[in-house]
Design an enzyme around this catalytic site. Structure first.
Site, PDB file in Angstrom:
ATOM      1  CG  PHE A 161      -1.767  -1.112   1.487  1.00 32.95           C
ATOM      2  CD1 PHE A 161      -3.058  -1.136   0.979  1.00 32.95           C
ATOM      3  CD2 PHE A 161      -1.331  -2.202   2.232  1.00 32.95           C
ATOM      4  CE1 PHE A 161      -3.893  -2.225   1.208  1.00 32.95           C
ATOM      5  CE2 PHE A 161      -2.154  -3.288   2.468  1.00 32.95           C
ATOM      6  CZ  PHE A 161      -3.440  -3.294   1.949  1.00 32.95           C
ATOM      7  CG  ASP A 162       1.087   5.847  -1.754  1.00 29.23           C
ATOM      8  OD1 ASP A 162       2.197   6.070  -1.240  1.00 29.23           O
ATOM      9  OD2 ASP A 162       0.358   6.760  -2.179  1.00 29.23           O
ATOM     10  N   GLY A 163       0.965   5.230   1.158  1.00 26.92           N
ATOM     11  CA  GLY A 163       0.480   5.811   2.407  1.00 26.92           C
ATOM     12  C   GLY A 163      -0.553   6.899   2.218  1.00 26.92           C
ATOM     13  CG  ASP A 275      -2.381   8.863  -4.140  1.00 33.35           C
ATOM     14  OD1 ASP A 275      -2.471  10.106  -4.115  1.00 33.35           O
ATOM     15  OD2 ASP A 275      -1.351   8.262  -3.773  1.00 33.35           O
TER      16      ASP A 275
END
Length: 308
Positions: A161-163, A275
């Protein structure tokens, strides 16, 4: 009968994400709905080829065998097909022996409105519009943009996951966008002990964490990683945020703006959520990748920041 519970992980997936429907979709685009329907009905006994999300779904459903008698992972099919044209999809599910029994065939309408009714924590689709509606409903969702998908060599199911704007809100990213890297770093240092608000994938990460707790830490079949372009000193707020949420994340990789792709390959990610369109485009040829169209980076006037 309502079989959903807080301990169950329910994933919604579109038929085009689960199976390769490119040929039939091309018929629809070129000749219209009637020709598409005839094409699908004529081939309903021919199994569809696996799609981008097929390996991920297959690996997720295998978790139930490790969980014993209680099936705590469920996949629900959400499709714009009618039940008539969707018969080929269900026949393909049976062909590959996937334990998927629940579905909504919406006859051309968007299926996003059934996501909450099924109790889903994640929605994967090739339709960006449907994904945005799901996010607006508070459900983690991503548009599959990868050109490749496959099981990693690891026996574990590995999520990356990106943050900011994925696990966390985009509040810090907005500072970067409007005021630059120096202001972002200063702001994150000043707020290091103030937890970030949750982003669209926080509930999904929490659901994965609950599943992980069913196993000894050294034997968990699920592994999670945060892969973020943040660097020190902006790392502290992230660590303290996860601690405040009481959510375990197995690996945290702070890249300071380095390209994420090689790290995702080294981690052997089964799927990566981000995102930023540029990060997704870079990772997509190597790792199954979902674009999360959320936050300031996805507003019409935005450009892709490198720091968050």
């Amino acid at each position: 009968m309502d079989n959903t519970s807080d301990d169950k992980l329910v994933i919604a997936i579109s038929s085009r994400a689960l199976f390769n429907l490119d040929d039939s979709h091309e018929v629809y685009e070129r000749e219209g709905l009637e020709a598409y329907s005839a094409y699908q009905v004529a081939r309903e006994e021919e199994p569809l080829e696996p799609g981008e999300a097929f390996p991920l779904v297959q690996k997720m459903l295998r978790l139930n065998a490790m969980l014993g008698d209680e099936a705590r992972v469920e996949v629900v099919l959400l499709s714009r097909n009618s039940a008539d044209t969707g018969l080929r999809v269900f026949n393909s599910i049976q062909h590959y022996e996937l334990p998927i029994s629940r579905a909504a065939f919406c006859g051309g309408e968007s299926p996003w409105r059934y996501i909450r009714a099924f109790g889903c924590q994640l929605f994967l689709s090739n339709e960006a519009e449907d994904v945005r509606y799901a996010l607006d409903c508070g459900v983690a969702a991503a548009t599959l943009v990868s050109s490749r998908g496959g099981l990693s060599d690891s026996g574990q199911l590995r999520f990356a996951f990106d943050g900011d704007a994925v696990l966390f809100s985009d509040e810090a990213e907005r500072v970067f966008k409007t005021e630059g890297l120096e202001a972002f770093t200063a702001s994150e240092q000043a707020a290091a002990r103030t937890p970030l608000s949750g982003g669209p994938f926080k509930p999904f990460l929490a659901a994965l964490h609950r599943l992980q707790q069913s196993f000894p830490a050294s034997e968990a079949p699920i592994r999670t990683a945060l892969v973020t372009a943040r660097s020190a000193p902006a790392h502290e707020r992230v660590i303290r945020t996860l601690r405040a949420w009481n959510i375990r994340i197995d690996e945290s990789i702070f890249l300071g703006g380095l390209n994420k792709t090689e790290f995702l390959r080294a981690y052997q990610a089964d799927v990566f959520f981000d995102d930023q369109q540029t990060h997704c485009a870079s990772a997509g040829p190597h790792v199954a990748t979902g674009h999360v169209p959320h936050g300031v980076a996805n507003t019409p006037a935005s450009v892709d920041p490198a720091a968050t």
